[in-house]
Design a protein around this motif. Structure first.
Motif, PDB file in Angstrom:
ATOM      1  N   ILE A   4       0.837  -1.208   0.000  1.00 50.17           N
ATOM      2  CA  ILE A   4       0.000   0.000   0.000  1.00 50.17           C
ATOM      3  C   ILE A   4       0.869   1.255   0.000  1.00 50.17           C
ATOM      4  N   ILE A   8       1.228   4.132  -2.940  1.00 56.22           N
ATOM      5  CA  ILE A   8       1.089   5.569  -2.681  1.00 56.22           C
ATOM      6  C   ILE A   8       2.301   6.327  -3.216  1.00 56.22           C
ATOM      7  N   ILE A 220      -5.642   2.835  -5.432  1.00 58.85           N
ATOM      8  CA  ILE A 220      -4.923   3.763  -4.553  1.00 58.85           C
ATOM      9  C   ILE A 220      -3.985   4.652  -5.371  1.00 58.85           C
TER      10      ILE A 220
END
Length: 266
Positions: A4, A8, A220
């Motif tokens: 994650i 990002i 994301i």
């Protein structure tokens, strides 16, 4: 580092670099190397988050899109010329992208190619900035069909990672006499069909590798790249208007040299 956080970080890199003449794909490849991940594992992700940056252009230039659409419905010449020019410039990328798809995929895993491309591209920007004789053309709709096909052909050089799609189109346009602002906006709008097509092709080709977990990470990266790109595009136009493209050229040369030294020392 978790996937994650990596998504990002890569989304930030995409948002910052997509519309600057510094190569978003090249930076994503180098960032993946720097983070210690296998480039091939994130190659599809890096392509798939590009629509986030594309959406930033749609949001920032929504009035232009509405005006062009309205003009098309009314049969206005300027709107027809606007769309014609972008479609003409888009065609070469489609043709060469399909023909050399496998070779392009192989280059996406080569960080050394990226480093050299950054350096050479930086030198090319400095030369074009100094020698190009540009003039105000009056916007994208005033660009000729001949200039548009030339810009489209130059864009194809950006299939080599590190060259920069925006850099190639902007510098190509300026080399053909188009002013900085129109050249930059031509590059922005040409990104819509080019990057959308590239993303769709990559996702289709590698559809078996796109798992539900990967889709979550792509989501994301998409959101992050969109938010960052909105801020960067606004700042980019201000910098270009005041300082030209030389700051980006010197950045490319410095970043490419540092990356090359690092890669060869590994």
């Amino acid at each position: 580092m978790s996937d994650i956080i990596t998504a990002i970080l890569l989304g930030i890199v995409e948002g910052i670099t997509e519309f600057l003449p510094v190569s978003s794909t090249g930076h994503l490849i180098l960032a993946t190397e720097l983070l210690g991940f296998r480039a091939e594992d994130w190659a599809v992700f890096n392509i798939a988050i590009q629509p986030g940056a594309i959406l930033a252009i749609v949001v920032l230039y929504w009035r232009t899109f509405i005006a062009v659409l309205t003009g098309l419905l009314k049969g206005e010449k300027n709107s027809i010329a606007f769309v014609r020019n972008l479609l003409i410039a888009f065609i070469p990328a489609v043709a060469l992208g399909l023909i050399f798809a496998d070779q392009i995929d192989a280059l996406l895993e080569n960080a050394v190619v990226v480093a050299w491309s950054l350096i050479i591209g930086g030198v090319a920007i400095l030369i074009i900035e100094r020698l190009a004789k540009t003039h105000e053309v009056g916007g994208i709709s005033a660009v000729t069909a001949g200039q548009s096909i030339k810009i489209g052909l130059v864009q194809c050089i950006a299939m080599i990672p590190g060259v920069s799609r925006s850099g190639a189109t902007i510098m190509g346009a300026m080399a053909f006499g188009i002013d900085r602002r129109t050249a930059a906006e031509f590059s922005f709008f040409l990104a819509l069909p080019t990057l959308t097509g590239a993303t769709a092709l990559q996702l289709f080709k590698h559809r078996d590798a796109v798992t539900s977990d990967m889709m979550g990470l792509i989501g994301i990266g998409f959101v992050v790249s969109f938010i960052v790109a909105v801020v960067v595009v606004k700042a980019f136009m201000a910098v270009v208007t005041r300082y030209g493209f030389a700051p980006f050229a010197w950045y490319r040369i410095i970043a490419g040299t540092a990356a090359l030294i690092w890669l060869l020392a590994k």
